[in-house]
Design a protein around this motif. Structure first.
Motif, PDB file in Angstrom:
ATOM      1  N   LEU A 242      -7.044  -4.510  14.699  1.00 36.16           N
ATOM      2  CA  LEU A 242      -7.707  -3.919  13.538  1.00 36.16           C
ATOM      3  C   LEU A 242      -8.564  -4.979  12.863  1.00 36.16           C
ATOM      4  CD1 LEU A 242      -7.736  -1.185  12.025  1.00 36.16           C
ATOM      5  CD2 LEU A 242      -6.137  -2.220  10.419  1.00 36.16           C
ATOM      6  N   ASP A 243      -9.872  -4.745  12.887  1.00 35.99           N
ATOM      7  CA  ASP A 243     -10.833  -5.650  12.234  1.00 35.99           C
ATOM      8  C   ASP A 243     -11.061  -5.080  10.830  1.00 35.99           C
ATOM      9  OD1 ASP A 243     -12.974  -7.238  11.507  1.00 35.99           O
ATOM     10  OD2 ASP A 243     -14.420  -6.132  12.727  1.00 35.99           O
ATOM     11  N   THR A 244     -10.642  -5.826   9.836  1.00 36.66           N
ATOM     12  CA  THR A 244     -10.609  -5.269   8.478  1.00 36.66           C
ATOM     13  C   THR A 244     -11.834  -5.686   7.657  1.00 36.66           C
ATOM     14  OG1 THR A 244      -9.427  -7.147   7.538  1.00 36.66           O
ATOM     15  CG2 THR A 244      -8.090  -5.392   8.529  1.00 36.66           C
ATOM     16  N   ALA A 245     -11.950  -5.077   6.490  1.00 38.85           N
ATOM     17  CA  ALA A 245     -13.054  -5.378   5.583  1.00 38.85           C
ATOM     18  C   ALA A 245     -12.703  -6.584   4.732  1.00 38.85           C
ATOM     19  CB  ALA A 245     -13.309  -4.186   4.681  1.00 38.85           C
ATOM     20  N   GLY A 246     -13.645  -7.512   4.625  1.00 37.04           N
ATOM     21  CA  GLY A 246     -13.389  -8.670   3.774  1.00 37.04           C
ATOM     22  C   GLY A 246     -13.757  -8.412   2.330  1.00 37.04           C
ATOM     23  N   THR A 247     -14.574  -7.398   2.109  1.00 32.40           N
ATOM     24  CA  THR A 247     -15.059  -7.172   0.748  1.00 32.40           C
ATOM     25  C   THR A 247     -14.000  -6.500  -0.129  1.00 32.40           C
ATOM     26  OG1 THR A 247     -16.178  -5.312   1.769  1.00 32.40           O
ATOM     27  CG2 THR A 247     -17.555  -7.132   1.079  1.00 32.40           C
ATOM     28  N   GLU A 248     -14.031  -6.883  -1.385  1.00 34.26           N
ATOM     29  CA  GLU A 248     -13.001  -6.475  -2.344  1.00 34.26           C
ATOM     30  C   GLU A 248     -12.817  -4.962  -2.479  1.00 34.26           C
ATOM     31  OE1 GLU A 248     -10.797  -8.136  -4.521  1.00 34.26           O
ATOM     32  OE2 GLU A 248     -11.176  -9.718  -3.054  1.00 34.26           O
ATOM     33  N   GLN A 249     -13.929  -4.210  -2.308  1.00 29.18           N
ATOM     34  CA  GLN A 249     -13.818  -2.778  -2.595  1.00 29.18           C
ATOM     35  C   GLN A 249     -12.862  -2.048  -1.638  1.00 29.18           C
ATOM     36  OE1 GLN A 249     -18.227  -2.359  -1.125  1.00 29.18           O
ATOM     37  NE2 GLN A 249     -17.533  -0.344  -1.747  1.00 29.18           N
ATOM     38  N   PHE A 250     -12.479  -2.709  -0.539  1.00 27.20           N
ATOM     39  CA  PHE A 250     -11.594  -2.026   0.398  1.00 27.20           C
ATOM     40  C   PHE A 250     -10.158  -2.557   0.365  1.00 27.20           C
ATOM     41  CE2 PHE A 250     -15.893  -1.821   2.368  1.00 27.20           C
ATOM     42  CZ  PHE A 250     -16.095  -0.457   2.174  1.00 27.20           C
ATOM     43  N   VAL A 251      -9.830  -3.346  -0.657  1.00 28.40           N
ATOM     44  CA  VAL A 251      -8.513  -3.988  -0.659  1.00 28.40           C
ATOM     45  C   VAL A 251      -7.356  -2.988  -0.716  1.00 28.40           C
ATOM     46  CG1 VAL A 251      -9.157  -6.262  -1.539  1.00 28.40           C
ATOM     47  CG2 VAL A 251      -8.647  -4.413  -3.149  1.00 28.40           C
ATOM     48  N   ALA A 252      -7.643  -1.781  -1.239  1.00 25.83           N
ATOM     49  CA  ALA A 252      -6.583  -0.779  -1.347  1.00 25.83           C
ATOM     50  C   ALA A 252      -6.007  -0.417   0.013  1.00 25.83           C
ATOM     51  CB  ALA A 252      -7.123   0.470  -2.029  1.00 25.83           C
ATOM     52  N   MET A 253      -6.794  -0.592   1.055  1.00 26.43           N
ATOM     53  CA  MET A 253      -6.320  -0.230   2.396  1.00 26.43           C
ATOM     54  C   MET A 253      -5.382  -1.296   2.979  1.00 26.43           C
ATOM     55  SD  MET A 253     -10.102   0.847   3.358  1.00 26.43           S
ATOM     56  CE  MET A 253     -10.180   1.210   5.100  1.00 26.43           C
ATOM     57  N   ARG A 254      -5.348  -2.441   2.333  1.00 25.95           N
ATOM     58  CA  ARG A 254      -4.618  -3.567   2.917  1.00 25.95           C
ATOM     59  C   ARG A 254      -3.127  -3.322   3.113  1.00 25.95           C
ATOM     60  NH1 ARG A 254      -6.946  -8.502  -0.432  1.00 25.95           N
ATOM     61  NH2 ARG A 254      -8.866  -8.813   0.741  1.00 25.95           N
ATOM     62  N   ASP A 255      -2.491  -2.762   2.084  1.00 18.59           N
ATOM     63  CA  ASP A 255      -1.037  -2.548   2.164  1.00 18.59           C
ATOM     64  C   ASP A 255      -0.664  -1.794   3.428  1.00 18.59           C
ATOM     65  OD1 ASP A 255      -0.863  -3.739  -0.247  1.00 18.59           O
ATOM     66  OD2 ASP A 255       0.557  -2.273  -1.069  1.00 18.59           O
ATOM     67  N   LEU A 256      -1.470  -0.768   3.713  1.00 21.50           N
ATOM     68  CA  LEU A 256      -1.178   0.087   4.857  1.00 21.50           C
ATOM     69  C   LEU A 256      -1.251  -0.680   6.171  1.00 21.50           C
ATOM     70  CD1 LEU A 256      -0.501   3.027   5.435  1.00 21.50           C
ATOM     71  CD2 LEU A 256      -2.950   3.436   5.792  1.00 21.50           C
ATOM     72  N   TYR A 257      -2.350  -1.414   6.366  1.00 20.04           N
ATOM     73  CA  TYR A 257      -2.419  -2.087   7.664  1.00 20.04           C
ATOM     74  C   TYR A 257      -1.543  -3.325   7.743  1.00 20.04           C
ATOM     75  CZ  TYR A 257      -6.717  -4.166   5.614  1.00 20.04           C
ATOM     76  OH  TYR A 257      -7.642  -4.763   4.818  1.00 20.04           O
ATOM     77  N   MET A 258      -1.199  -3.871   6.595  1.00 18.55           N
ATOM     78  CA  MET A 258      -0.249  -4.995   6.646  1.00 18.55           C
ATOM     79  C   MET A 258       1.132  -4.495   7.087  1.00 18.55           C
ATOM     80  SD  MET A 258      -1.149  -7.433   3.476  1.00 18.55           S
ATOM     81  CE  MET A 258      -2.654  -8.399   3.429  1.00 18.55           C
ATOM     82  N   LYS A 259       1.467  -3.278   6.669  1.00 21.61           N
ATOM     83  CA  LYS A 259       2.752  -2.689   7.081  1.00 21.61           C
ATOM     84  C   LYS A 259       2.784  -2.496   8.593  1.00 21.61           C
ATOM     85  CE  LYS A 259       4.361  -0.220   3.105  1.00 21.61           C
ATOM     86  NZ  LYS A 259       3.748   0.741   2.241  1.00 21.61           N
ATOM     87  N   THR A 260       1.673  -2.033   9.141  1.00 22.69           N
ATOM     88  CA  THR A 260       1.626  -1.714  10.569  1.00 22.69           C
ATOM     89  C   THR A 260       1.508  -2.958  11.444  1.00 22.69           C
ATOM     90  OG1 THR A 260       0.224   0.062   9.774  1.00 22.69           O
ATOM     91  CG2 THR A 260       0.548  -0.039  12.128  1.00 22.69           C
ATOM     92  N   GLY A 261       0.873  -3.998  10.920  1.00 27.18           N
ATOM     93  CA  GLY A 261       0.598  -5.179  11.733  1.00 27.18           C
ATOM     94  C   GLY A 261       1.858  -5.903  12.178  1.00 27.18           C
ATOM     95  N   GLN A 262       1.817  -6.396  13.413  1.00 31.21           N
ATOM     96  CA  GLN A 262       2.931  -7.211  13.930  1.00 31.21           C
ATOM     97  C   GLN A 262       2.506  -8.665  14.078  1.00 31.21           C
ATOM     98  OE1 GLN A 262       2.996  -4.252  17.108  1.00 31.21           O
ATOM     99  NE2 GLN A 262       5.201  -4.454  17.100  1.00 31.21           N
ATOM    100  N   GLY A 263       1.191  -8.889  14.020  1.00 32.20           N
ATOM    101  CA  GLY A 263       0.669 -10.243  14.100  1.00 32.20           C
ATOM    102  C   GLY A 263      -0.657 -10.286  13.362  1.00 32.20           C
ATOM    103  N   PHE A 264      -0.934 -11.432  12.720  1.00 34.03           N
ATOM    104  CA  PHE A 264      -2.103 -11.509  11.848  1.00 34.03           C
ATOM    105  C   PHE A 264      -2.951 -12.735  12.172  1.00 34.03           C
ATOM    106  CE2 PHE A 264       1.156  -9.080   9.800  1.00 34.03           C
ATOM    107  CZ  PHE A 264       0.468  -8.020   9.191  1.00 34.03           C
TER     108      PHE A 264
END
Ligand SMILES: Nc1nc2c(ncn2[C@@H]2O[C@H](COP(=O)(O)OP(=O)(O)OP(=O)(O)O)[C@@H](O)[C@H]2O)c(=O)[nH]1
Length: 215
Positions: free
Chosen positions: A66-88
């Protein structure tokens, strides 16, 4: 059934999340790794995901990246993909001190959300080809990675330096956790989750000394 027919089927599947400030090169690193292509233009990402199969120490692994957004306006999505991620992959640019600083917050969030101090992480100092614009000393980034007990690589998506290496290192960390015999006792499932599903979390982790890979 002939086993050779199944020899190259991936035995494991892992979710990898690529995180870091806007413009540090997350999409370029991912595109180089998955498609062997260099992207010169800058088009801020909202969220892109890729599936790719890699061979790590002779084992086939399927990665969902998952290639994520670095810009602040998308930070709300972070919790969700951090939960799913097994490696960062935590990516900063060696040309931006602020981008390294942003990793501190991201790493804290990962640890909090995963409730796991030893979740597989690789720290990537990207844009290492821009030597004249370097703002972050290698030694400083390495010291931080040591504190976090995570390997540090300097990479360049442009020259394809250490691109495969960062993903493979992360795969190795995830495989080690999956292989660890004591993991069988540490598995637990999310409440209400189908226990037959492969989404599992692990509580106890293995420590590996930090490594620094230089160009
Ligand atoms: N010189 C050099 N430029 C790079 C490198 N990696 C990325 N870039 C450039 O940096 C810009 C941003 O790259 P992206 O990969 O889009 O950055 P990102 O982190 O995905 O950005 P967001 O989608 O906003 O989070 C682009 O113009 C790339 O060409 C690198 O290793 N070296």
């Amino acid at each position: 059934m002939p086993s050779s027919r199944y020899a190259y089927q991936p035995s494991r599947e892992f979710h990898v999340v690529v995180l870091g400030a806007g413009g540090v090169g997350k999409s370029c690193l991912t595109a180089q790794f998955v498609h062997n292509e260099w992207i010169e233009s800058y088009d801020p990402t909202i969220e892109d995901s890729y599936r790719t199969q890699v061979s790590v120490d002779g084992r086939q692994v399927m990665l969902e990246i998952l290639d994520t957004a670095g810009t602040e306006q998308f930070v709300a999505m972070r919790d969700l993909y951090m939960k799913t991620g097994q490696g960062f992959l935590l990516v900063f640019s060696i040309t931006s001190r602020a981008s390294l600083q942003e990793l501190v917050t991201l790493r804290d969030e990962i640890i909090r959300i995963k409730d796991d101090e030893n979740i597989p992480i690789v720290i990537v100092g990207n844009k290492a080809d821009l030597v004249d614009q370097r703002q972050v000393d290698r030694a400083k980034a390495f010291a931080i990675s040591q504190r976090w007990n995570a390997p540090y690589y300097e990479a360049s998506a442009r020259t394809r330096t250490n691109v495969d290496e960062v993903f493979v290192d992360l795969c190795r960390q995830m495989l080690r956790r999956d292989d660890a015999p004591d993991n069988s006792q540490d598995l637990y499932y999310d409440k209400g989750e189908d226990p037959s599903s492969s989404r599992r979390r692990r509580k106890r982790k293995h420590k590996h000394g930090p490594r620094c890979t230089i160009l």
